[in-house]
Design an enzyme around this catalytic site. Structure first.
Site, PDB file in Angstrom:
ATOM      1  N   HIS A 501       0.852  -1.191   0.000  1.00 20.69           N
ATOM      2  CA  HIS A 501       0.000   0.000   0.000  1.00 20.69           C
ATOM      3  C   HIS A 501       0.889   1.242   0.000  1.00 20.69           C
ATOM      4  O   HIS A 501       0.608   2.222   0.682  1.00 20.69           O
ATOM      5  CB  HIS A 501      -0.901   0.006   1.231  1.00 20.69           C
ATOM      6  CG  HIS A 501      -1.906  -1.104   1.256  1.00 20.69           C
ATOM      7  ND1 HIS A 501      -2.682  -1.377   2.367  1.00 20.69           N
ATOM      8  CD2 HIS A 501      -2.270  -1.988   0.306  1.00 20.69           C
ATOM      9  CE1 HIS A 501      -3.482  -2.403   2.097  1.00 20.69           C
ATOM     10  NE2 HIS A 501      -3.249  -2.790   0.853  1.00 20.69           N
ATOM     11  N   HIS A 544      -7.181   0.865   1.555  1.00 22.72           N
ATOM     12  CA  HIS A 544      -6.357   0.313   0.488  1.00 22.72           C
ATOM     13  C   HIS A 544      -6.221   1.375  -0.602  1.00 22.72           C
ATOM     14  O   HIS A 544      -7.225   1.949  -1.041  1.00 22.72           O
ATOM     15  CB  HIS A 544      -6.986  -0.965  -0.058  1.00 22.72           C
ATOM     16  CG  HIS A 544      -7.004  -2.076   0.945  1.00 22.72           C
ATOM     17  ND1 HIS A 544      -6.349  -3.275   0.746  1.00 22.72           N
ATOM     18  CD2 HIS A 544      -7.577  -2.168   2.171  1.00 22.72           C
ATOM     19  CE1 HIS A 544      -6.524  -4.057   1.809  1.00 22.72           C
ATOM     20  NE2 HIS A 544      -7.276  -3.398   2.679  1.00 22.72           N
TER      21      HIS A 544
END
Length: 573
Positions: A501, A544
């Site tokens: 991420h 996310h």
């Protein structure tokens, strides 16, 4: 060849930009992407393989530098090597994060970048499949006002959700521990337990990558061209004002031949957090000391390039399922500081606030002199405020099941251990030196330990515990139910991996805070170079990043369309 806009990178953001700019038939757009078109690859389309397997032909599989604080390990960093970028190999999660994560972008010096201004772009980009009555009964809740149904990106919940007792068991256990039901994790507050949508075409039962959403439907536009190649550097001329003017890019094609194309208006870097800073450095933009190590002459002193890399460390607990679980379990829980530290939250907040200066000094020493300790401390204070005063989520728990295997992934989402990405000395823009620097700040280790204990507690609490047998990974011998702090620390050190991420290596920030691009996403010191991808995000989301990148790119496309382009005409090339 000359194109109005050159987009370096055909991943998530690059294809959004290419789609939106080429809507105008009088505008020409070229996308230069080293990966191939994989629209017919069954391994990409198969939703059951999402985030489970990484094909070597579709994955760059970058390696980190040696991480001494993690037992001298070298860490794999997966990134998609295909048209569509990492959206062809990721776990397909569509979780935006907390309102306060986005408001922090503005607090850090980016007017016009906050939750209220970016939410319309989330909605514009999305084509959400409203859950059926059966899906609603299986826990796929949502709040209509937070979703779009007419965008290009299909999101939704899979039909093949586990139809046994998993949802009720997980919900009851989470409520027992203190995580109440969250009706929609994409509404600006992630805290609690709930279902999350995915980037998938529910009715076709296939992955929805950026290529499938933004490129394949318009791949016949005559004003849009995709070139398979790897951008090596931006070419420049000088304007009268002394700012750099991009005239095009050099790239190597799929046969490794060097070629070039010209840009009439702008060059837009969308090569991602790992590669966009490398293209800038290879073009002579960055920290002079880093450029010198790579035998590159400095054209523009911009020391923030490649610095401030942020990613979320991640761990897995895997159990033998007591019964075979059939179907997906797209459920997660998010925790705030109060959930993690309980009655000690205020004292932890005060103690950590007093350490921000020393943390900043320690991290600054790792960032090649590119970002000062003073600048880092200001950025850390904003993050500390988000965690302890705004009460945004700071940890994520993701449930999973794979037949007779079940378990949980846990990850602190707002770490203070930041790192860097630079050219590795070879000068190659597809060979990054990645230093994630995970767990270098002790608070991150202590947070991970507490988050891990909560994850273990979830699977030791009825009724969820009734679905699990022995701990298979890392095993009860390594991490018994009553594991000591020392045993937890050993496990966390030896098993830490990235969540993939990553953000921040071309940060949208004031230049004095280590910024690389301004709020218009233009590279400081240039007239017509922008960066549009996850690398510009200055503060991590408790979610996310793919969802955020779609919305960011939609907003950027609007900005570019409205911007009077300087172009390259009239400049000395």
């Amino acid at each position: 060849m000359t194109f109005d806009y050159i987009v370096a990178g055909g991943g998530t953001a690059g294809l959004v930009i290419a789609n939106r700019l080429s809507e105008n038939p009088s505008i020409t757009v070229a996308v230069v992407e080293p990966g191939r078109d994989v629209r017919d690859d069954p391994g990409v389309l198969d939703v059951d393989l999402a985030g489970v397997t990484y094909s070597p032909t579709l994955d760059w599989n970058f390696k980190s530098t040696v991480q001494f604080q993690l037992g001298n390990r070298v860490i794999d960093h997966h990134a998609g090597k295909a048209l569509g970028g990492t959206t062809v190999i990721n776990g397909m999660y569509y979780i935006r994060g907390d309102r306060d994560n986005y408001d922090a972008w503005e607090h850090l010096g980016n007017p016009g970048w906050n939750w209220n201004t970016i939410l319309p772009y989330f909605i514009r980009s999305e084509r959400f499949a409203v859950p059926t009555s059966a899906q609603l009964g299986a826990g796929m809740n949502y709040v209509p006002r937070y979703h779009g149904e007419e965008g290009l990106l299909k999101t939704g919940h899979p039909y093949q959700v586990e139809k046994g007792s998993f949802y009720e068991s997980a919900r009851e256990t989470c409520e027992t521990i203190g995580f109440t039901l969250n009706q929609d994790m994409n509404g600006g507050e992630t805290r609690g337990f709930g279902a999350y949508p995915q980037t998938l075409d529910r009715d076709a039962n296939v992955r929805e990558s950026a290529a499938r959403a933004y490129y394949e439907p318009i791949d016949n536009r005559p004003n849009l061209r995709v070139i398979q190649g790897t951008v090596k550097r931006i070419t420049f001329g000088n304007s009268a004002s002394g700012q750099l003017v991009a005239t095009g890019v050099e790239y190597t094609d799929d046969k490794d031949n060097l070629a070039s194309i010209a840009a009439g208006k702008e060059v837009i870097l969308s090569a991602g957090t790992y590669v966009s800073p490398l293209i800038l450095e290879a073009s002579g933009i960055g920290n002079p000391s880093v450029l010198a190590r790579n035998n590159i002459q400095t054209k523009l002193d911009l020391p923030g390039v490649g610095e401030g890399f942020q990613d979320q460390p991640l761990w897995v607990l895997m159990f033998q399922a007591s019964t075979n679980l059939s179907g997906h379990v797209p459920f997660a829980a998010f925790a705030t500081a109060n959930d993690i530290f309980g009655a000690d939250t205020d004292s932890v907040a005060a103690a950590t606030e007093g350490k921000l200066g020393s943390w900043s000094e320690a991290i600054a020493e790792k960032l090649n002199g590119g970002v000062s300790a003073k600048a880092l401390e200001k950025r850390f204070r904003v993050q500390h405020d988000v965690i302890f005063h705004k009460k945004a989520s700071m940890a994520e728990f993701e449930f999973f099941s794979l037949g007779n295997i079940t378990g949980i992934v846990f990850s602190p989402t707002l770490p203070f251990s930041w790192g860097s990405v630079h050219l590795d000395g070879t000068g190659k823009t597809d060979s990054p030196a990645i230093d994630p620097n995970f767990l270098s700040v002790n608070f991150d280790m202590q947070t991970a330990l507490k988050v891990g204990r909560i994850a273990r507690k979830m699977w030791s609490t009825k009724p969820l515990s009734e679905l699990a047998g022995d701990l298979l990974v890392p095993g009860d011998a390594v991490l018994p139910e009553n594991a000591t702090d020392a045993e937890w620390t050993e496990f966390l050190t030896s098993s830490c991996v990235p969540a993939f991420h990553c953000i921040g290596t071309c940060a949208m920030l004031p230049r004095e805070l280590g910024g690389v691009v301004d709020p218009a996403l233009k590279v400081y010191g240039t007239t017509n170079v922008r960066v549009v991808d996850a690398s510009v995000i200055p503060h991590l989301m408790s979610g996310h990043p793919s969802a955020a990148v779609y919305a960011l790119a939609e907003k950027a496309a609007d900005m570019i369309k409205k911007s009077p382009s300087v172009g390259t005409q009239g400049f000395n090339v």
